[in-house]
Design an enzyme around this catalytic site. Sequence first.
Site, PDB file in Angstrom:
ATOM      1  N   SER A  41       0.861  -1.193   0.000  1.00 18.70           N
ATOM      2  CA  SER A  41       0.000   0.000   0.000  1.00 18.70           C
ATOM      3  C   SER A  41       0.896   1.241   0.000  1.00 18.70           C
ATOM      4  O   SER A  41       0.461   2.334  -0.367  1.00 18.70           O
ATOM      5  CB  SER A  41      -0.922   0.011   1.223  1.00 18.70           C
ATOM      6  OG  SER A  41      -0.166  -0.141   2.413  1.00 18.70           O
ATOM      7  N   ASP A  89       5.962  -6.942   2.552  1.00 20.25           N
ATOM      8  CA  ASP A  89       5.190  -7.428   1.395  1.00 20.25           C
ATOM      9  C   ASP A  89       6.100  -7.766   0.222  1.00 20.25           C
ATOM     10  O   ASP A  89       7.012  -6.979  -0.100  1.00 20.25           O
ATOM     11  CB  ASP A  89       4.237  -6.314   0.928  1.00 20.25           C
ATOM     12  CG  ASP A  89       2.787  -6.664   1.155  1.00 20.25           C
ATOM     13  OD1 ASP A  89       2.478  -7.836   1.440  1.00 20.25           O
ATOM     14  OD2 ASP A  89       1.954  -5.745   1.039  1.00 20.25           O
ATOM     15  N   GLU A 102      -8.927 -10.009   3.403  1.00 18.80           N
ATOM     16  CA  GLU A 102      -9.270  -8.613   3.066  1.00 18.80           C
ATOM     17  C   GLU A 102     -10.631  -8.528   2.369  1.00 18.80           C
ATOM     18  O   GLU A 102     -10.906  -9.255   1.411  1.00 18.80           O
ATOM     19  CB  GLU A 102      -8.187  -7.988   2.166  1.00 18.80           C
ATOM     20  CG  GLU A 102      -8.538  -6.541   1.786  1.00 18.80           C
ATOM     21  CD  GLU A 102      -7.384  -5.701   1.268  1.00 18.80           C
ATOM     22  OE1 GLU A 102      -6.225  -6.168   1.302  1.00 18.80           O
ATOM     23  OE2 GLU A 102      -7.670  -4.552   0.839  1.00 18.80           O
TER      24      GLU A 102
HETATM   25  O1  KIV Z   1      -0.312  -3.423   1.431  1.00 14.40           O
HETATM   26  C1  KIV Z   1      -0.915  -3.402   2.516  1.00 14.40           C
HETATM   27  O2  KIV Z   1      -0.856  -2.444   3.289  1.00 14.40           O
HETATM   28  C2  KIV Z   1      -1.694  -4.585   2.849  1.00 14.40           C
HETATM   29  C3  KIV Z   1      -2.682  -4.473   3.952  1.00 14.40           C
HETATM   30  C4  KIV Z   1      -3.783  -3.602   3.535  1.00 14.40           C
HETATM   31  C5  KIV Z   1      -3.152  -5.806   4.414  1.00 14.40           C
HETATM   32  O3  KIV Z   1      -1.560  -5.590   2.214  1.00 14.40           O
END
Ligand code: KIV
Length: 280
Positions: A35, A73, A172
């Site tokens: 994100s 991520d 989600e």
């Molecule tokens: O990228 C992100 O911040 C996420 C969360 C919204 C779970 O994957």
Amino acid sequence: MYKKNEPIAMLTAHDFPSAYVADSAGMDMVLVGDSLAMVALGMNDTNAVTLDDMVLHCRSVTRAVRSAFVVGDLPMGSYEINPQQAVQSSIRLVKEAHVQAVKLEGGVDFASTIKAVTTAGIPVVAHIGLTPQRQNALGGFRAQGKTVAGALKLLEDAYAVQEAGAFMVVLEAIPAEIAAIITKKLRIPTIGIGAGDGCSGQVLVQIDMTGNFPSGRHLPKFVKKYANVWEESKRGIEQYREEVKNRSYPAKEHTYAIDEEHVAQFQRLVDEQSSKNSQE
Ligand code: KIV
């Protein structure tokens, strides 16, 4: 916490100060989510962010965090080609950015990838339901699991990632009732975002929940605004501008002290120099 039925509190952080405040506020887990692309780098969606970007931001987050468990991520393009690519990318996030686990989007189709990464000794958080990296395939940012077939597919995905070795799964944008049933069926914790209170924990995007954006921005319905960081920052910056313009900043207390005698002597020397220069 999962075994004690204590809800797990997770929050995103994208840089040193946001990680510092999340850790200081007692977050159990900090997620360096992709994100990042949209809320911190101004990109249109999460797909443009690169593994190099993630390494840089994860590194700044882990520098700040003292106690929370940090998850990084895997961005789009860094794990889908084959499990080997996923292992290589995950190793980068661990070795270069010091995260403790990686997160990747996908269910059944990514079971072999999750297995490969966990076999390499890197804990994996899976992410199913609305998977923003696949928003084009999903027809946009839409809630998932709203039909019986959709809910069954989610359960199948959840079982698959659990069996593949994920130690946690993000759910989600899923109806609360479906997320609660899936949570009860699993033996690993679920972390909900837009998935109701029946999950083992919750995650939100920090910039959203602290209100660090101008009014009028669209927010997903699951976001609760706990603070108004934008207004507070703007108020302070506007006051700073005003004080620069009217010369009330900096005041005496913001400057460094010097002996008056030194100033007088310095002034004399400068004056002497200028009069010498004008005579030449
Ligand atoms: O990228 C992100 O911040 C996420 C969360 C919204 C779970 O994957």
